[in-house]
Design a protein around this motif. Structure first.
Motif, PDB file in Angstrom:
ATOM      1  N   ILE A 111      10.691  18.706   2.289  1.00 53.55           N
ATOM      2  CA  ILE A 111      10.268  18.807   3.692  1.00 53.55           C
ATOM      3  C   ILE A 111       9.455  20.073   3.929  1.00 53.55           C
ATOM      4  CG2 ILE A 111      11.107  19.110   6.059  1.00 53.55           C
ATOM      5  CD1 ILE A 111      13.463  17.257   5.288  1.00 53.55           C
ATOM      6  N   LEU A 112       9.906  21.205   3.373  1.00 51.69           N
ATOM      7  CA  LEU A 112       9.173  22.461   3.541  1.00 51.69           C
ATOM      8  C   LEU A 112       7.792  22.387   2.903  1.00 51.69           C
ATOM      9  CD1 LEU A 112      12.004  25.079   2.882  1.00 51.69           C
ATOM     10  CD2 LEU A 112      10.802  24.703   5.031  1.00 51.69           C
ATOM     11  N   CYS A 113       7.715  21.836   1.681  1.00 58.43           N
ATOM     12  CA  CYS A 113       6.429  21.736   0.996  1.00 58.43           C
ATOM     13  C   CYS A 113       5.472  20.821   1.748  1.00 58.43           C
ATOM     14  CB  CYS A 113       6.632  21.233  -0.434  1.00 58.43           C
ATOM     15  SG  CYS A 113       7.408  22.439  -1.536  1.00 58.43           S
ATOM     16  N   ARG A 114       6.013  19.737   2.302  1.00 52.91           N
ATOM     17  CA  ARG A 114       5.166  18.821   3.055  1.00 52.91           C
ATOM     18  C   ARG A 114       4.583  19.504   4.289  1.00 52.91           C
ATOM     19  NH1 ARG A 114       4.707  16.314   8.338  1.00 52.91           N
ATOM     20  NH2 ARG A 114       3.905  14.204   8.062  1.00 52.91           N
ATOM     21  N   GLU A 115       5.395  20.324   4.977  1.00 54.67           N
ATOM     22  CA  GLU A 115       4.908  21.005   6.169  1.00 54.67           C
ATOM     23  C   GLU A 115       3.748  21.937   5.822  1.00 54.67           C
ATOM     24  OE1 GLU A 115       5.718  19.961   8.868  1.00 54.67           O
ATOM     25  OE2 GLU A 115       7.692  19.078   8.685  1.00 54.67           O
ATOM     26  N   ILE A 116       3.867  22.626   4.684  1.00 52.79           N
ATOM     27  CA  ILE A 116       2.788  23.521   4.248  1.00 52.79           C
ATOM     28  C   ILE A 116       1.546  22.719   3.874  1.00 52.79           C
ATOM     29  CG2 ILE A 116       2.102  25.199   2.485  1.00 52.79           C
ATOM     30  CD1 ILE A 116       5.091  26.040   2.372  1.00 52.79           C
ATOM     31  N   LEU A 117       1.749  21.613   3.144  1.00 54.83           N
ATOM     32  CA  LEU A 117       0.632  20.768   2.735  1.00 54.83           C
ATOM     33  C   LEU A 117      -0.120  20.222   3.943  1.00 54.83           C
ATOM     34  CD1 LEU A 117      -0.940  19.023   0.640  1.00 54.83           C
ATOM     35  CD2 LEU A 117       0.845  17.298   0.924  1.00 54.83           C
ATOM     36  N   VAL A 118       0.612  19.679   4.887  1.00 54.92           N
ATOM     37  CA  VAL A 118      -0.021  19.079   6.061  1.00 54.92           C
ATOM     38  C   VAL A 118      -0.738  20.134   6.896  1.00 54.92           C
ATOM     39  CG1 VAL A 118       0.423  17.885   8.242  1.00 54.92           C
ATOM     40  CG2 VAL A 118       1.514  17.097   6.152  1.00 54.92           C
ATOM     41  N   LEU A 179      10.750   9.712   3.877  1.00 51.91           N
ATOM     42  CA  LEU A 179       9.651   9.418   4.798  1.00 51.91           C
ATOM     43  C   LEU A 179       8.600  10.527   4.762  1.00 51.91           C
ATOM     44  CD1 LEU A 179      11.688   8.065   7.852  1.00 51.91           C
ATOM     45  CD2 LEU A 179      10.305   6.735   6.245  1.00 51.91           C
ATOM     46  N   THR A 180       9.056  11.747   4.508  1.00 50.94           N
ATOM     47  CA  THR A 180       8.153  12.890   4.402  1.00 50.94           C
ATOM     48  C   THR A 180       7.194  12.717   3.233  1.00 50.94           C
ATOM     49  OG1 THR A 180       9.580  14.523   5.471  1.00 50.94           O
ATOM     50  CG2 THR A 180       8.098  15.341   3.785  1.00 50.94           C
ATOM     51  N   ILE A 181       7.721  12.241   2.090  1.00 52.38           N
ATOM     52  CA  ILE A 181       6.869  12.017   0.921  1.00 52.38           C
ATOM     53  C   ILE A 181       5.818  10.955   1.240  1.00 52.38           C
ATOM     54  CG2 ILE A 181       6.832  11.120  -1.445  1.00 52.38           C
ATOM     55  CD1 ILE A 181       9.611  12.395  -1.808  1.00 52.38           C
ATOM     56  N   TYR A 182       6.253   9.889   1.889  1.00 50.15           N
ATOM     57  CA  TYR A 182       5.332   8.796   2.219  1.00 50.15           C
ATOM     58  C   TYR A 182       4.223   9.273   3.159  1.00 50.15           C
ATOM     59  CZ  TYR A 182       3.696   4.195   3.695  1.00 50.15           C
ATOM     60  OH  TYR A 182       2.904   3.111   3.971  1.00 50.15           O
ATOM     61  N   THR A 183       4.611   9.920   4.254  1.00 49.02           N
ATOM     62  CA  THR A 183       3.604  10.365   5.224  1.00 49.02           C
ATOM     63  C   THR A 183       2.761  11.504   4.660  1.00 49.02           C
ATOM     64  OG1 THR A 183       5.226  11.857   6.258  1.00 49.02           O
ATOM     65  CG2 THR A 183       4.992   9.663   7.197  1.00 49.02           C
ATOM     66  N   GLY A 184       3.379  12.364   3.832  1.00 45.96           N
ATOM     67  CA  GLY A 184       2.620  13.446   3.210  1.00 45.96           C
ATOM     68  C   GLY A 184       1.527  12.904   2.306  1.00 45.96           C
ATOM     69  N   TRP A 185       1.854  11.813   1.587  1.00 50.74           N
ATOM     70  CA  TRP A 185       0.843  11.182   0.733  1.00 50.74           C
ATOM     71  C   TRP A 185      -0.299  10.623   1.571  1.00 50.74           C
ATOM     72  CZ3 TRP A 185      -1.467  10.968  -3.625  1.00 50.74           C
ATOM     73  CH2 TRP A 185      -2.280   9.875  -3.954  1.00 50.74           C
ATOM     74  N   ILE A 192      -8.137  14.140   0.642  1.00 48.45           N
ATOM     75  CA  ILE A 192      -8.928  14.008  -0.583  1.00 48.45           C
ATOM     76  C   ILE A 192     -10.186  13.176  -0.330  1.00 48.45           C
ATOM     77  CG2 ILE A 192      -8.946  12.946  -2.878  1.00 48.45           C
ATOM     78  CD1 ILE A 192      -7.496  15.575  -2.851  1.00 48.45           C
ATOM     79  N   ARG A 193     -10.015  12.081   0.416  1.00 49.33           N
ATOM     80  CA  ARG A 193     -11.159  11.206   0.702  1.00 49.33           C
ATOM     81  C   ARG A 193     -12.254  11.959   1.450  1.00 49.33           C
ATOM     82  NH1 ARG A 193      -8.647   7.798   3.286  1.00 49.33           N
ATOM     83  NH2 ARG A 193      -9.300   8.186   5.434  1.00 49.33           N
ATOM     84  N   HIS A 194     -11.859  12.743   2.450  1.00 45.59           N
ATOM     85  CA  HIS A 194     -12.849  13.500   3.214  1.00 45.59           C
ATOM     86  C   HIS A 194     -13.453  14.629   2.382  1.00 45.59           C
ATOM     87  CE1 HIS A 194     -12.455  11.447   7.025  1.00 45.59           C
ATOM     88  NE2 HIS A 194     -11.142  11.547   6.976  1.00 45.59           N
ATOM     89  N   MET A 195     -12.669  15.213   1.472  1.00 42.47           N
ATOM     90  CA  MET A 195     -13.214  16.254   0.590  1.00 42.47           C
ATOM     91  C   MET A 195     -14.293  15.679  -0.322  1.00 42.47           C
ATOM     92  SD  MET A 195     -10.047  18.613  -0.712  1.00 42.47           S
ATOM     93  CE  MET A 195      -8.519  18.233   0.123  1.00 42.47           C
ATOM     94  N   VAL A 196     -14.014  14.509  -0.902  1.00 39.32           N
ATOM     95  CA  VAL A 196     -14.987  13.861  -1.785  1.00 39.32           C
ATOM     96  C   VAL A 196     -16.252  13.518  -1.008  1.00 39.32           C
ATOM     97  CG1 VAL A 196     -15.442  11.790  -3.150  1.00 39.32           C
ATOM     98  CG2 VAL A 196     -13.233  12.959  -3.354  1.00 39.32           C
ATOM     99  N   GLU A 197     -16.082  12.996   0.215  1.00 42.91           N
ATOM    100  CA  GLU A 197     -17.249  12.653   1.035  1.00 42.91           C
ATOM    101  C   GLU A 197     -18.052  13.903   1.386  1.00 42.91           C
ATOM    102  OE1 GLU A 197     -15.632  10.599   4.345  1.00 42.91           O
ATOM    103  OE2 GLU A 197     -15.183   8.749   3.216  1.00 42.91           O
ATOM    104  N   GLU A 198     -17.354  15.003   1.676  1.00 46.13           N
ATOM    105  CA  GLU A 198     -18.047  16.249   2.025  1.00 46.13           C
ATOM    106  C   GLU A 198     -18.818  16.788   0.835  1.00 46.13           C
ATOM    107  OE1 GLU A 198     -19.133  19.592   4.398  1.00 46.13           O
ATOM    108  OE2 GLU A 198     -18.396  17.578   4.859  1.00 46.13           O
ATOM    109  N   ASP A 199     -18.200  16.732  -0.365  1.00 45.10           N
ATOM    110  CA  ASP A 199     -18.894  17.214  -1.559  1.00 45.10           C
ATOM    111  C   ASP A 199     -20.107  16.330  -1.875  1.00 45.10           C
ATOM    112  OD1 ASP A 199     -17.169  19.282  -1.911  1.00 45.10           O
ATOM    113  OD2 ASP A 199     -15.888  18.255  -3.366  1.00 45.10           O
ATOM    114  N   ALA A 200     -19.990  15.020  -1.608  1.00 45.47           N
ATOM    115  CA  ALA A 200     -21.105  14.105  -1.875  1.00 45.47           C
ATOM    116  C   ALA A 200     -22.285  14.383  -0.958  1.00 45.47           C
ATOM    117  CB  ALA A 200     -20.640  12.660  -1.721  1.00 45.47           C
TER     118      ALA A 200
END
Length: 203
Positions: A111-118, A179-185, A192-200
């Motif tokens: 839960i803590l790692c997900r909060e930082i990631l998000v 549920l945190t793992i699911y929503t974090g993913w 990731i999708r937006h990062m790839v689009e931005e780099d493109a």
């Protein structure tokens, strides 16, 4: 008779929804201080009372902001921050006093790692002016998390009133972690999708 409603319904940093958010933030140091006496049943019940009020404001501030059209930039910024600060502070205190221990530490870590990631992803996506809407599963996660923390804040004092209170809290913490793992993913995948689009788009 119309002066009071007009004052309450005012916009800006001192609107009622924002005041509720400030109150939730102020509840955090109070909860941390009270949980320094985790073996005192009265302290546990006091902590649960404050936590319950804070959790209720989490619902009320958003509801009132939408109902009275009082959405604000400061509210959008502080509301998720207040939630994360409350969850993280309580998880740390509950680990420190031994309410969360053993394998259940992994649920707290997830839960803590997900909060930082998000938080990091939201900051990145905000720079791209991309908003990630809150999904229904994310709302379920928040509900499971709030309920789990409520049972765990009551802890040993709650066990004397409701048998296996702490165990119920631990089970719900694992549900929240799953549920945190699911929503974090979901958030990570969108990032990731937006990062790839931005780099493109970058020459």
């Amino acid at each position: 008779m119309t002066i009071l409603p007009d004052a309450i319904r005012r916009r800006g940093p001192w609107s009622l929804p924002n005041l509720l958010t400030y109150g939730r933030i102020l509840a955090i140091p109070a909860l941390v201080a009270i949980l320094f006496w985790p073996r005192d049943d009265w302290m546990r019940w006091l902590a649960l009372g404050i936590y319950t009020l804070a959790a209720v404001t989490d619902y009320l501030d958003g509801y009132i902001a939408r109902a009275w059209s009082q959405q604000s930039a400061i509210g959008r910024m502080l509301d998720p921050i207040a939630d994360k600060l409350l969850v993280c502070a309580l998880l740390l205190m509950l680990v420190a006093d031994g309410t969360i221990h053993g394998w259940s530490l992994w649920a707290a870590i997830v839960i803590l790692c997900r909060e930082i990631l998000v938080s990091g992803l939201r900051e990145f996506l905000a720079e791209l002016k991309v908003s990630v809407p809150v999904s229904r599963i994310a709302k379920w996660k928040t509900t499971a998390q709030l309920l789990a923390l409520g049972f765990l804040v009551a802890g040993p004092a709650g066990d004397k009133v409701l048998p296996h209170n702490t165990q119920i809290g631990i089970v719900m913490l694992w549900v929240a972690a799953a549920l945190t793992i699911y929503t974090g993913w979901d958030y990570f995948n969108a990032g990731i999708r937006h990062m790839v689009e931005e780099d493109a788009r970058t020459p």
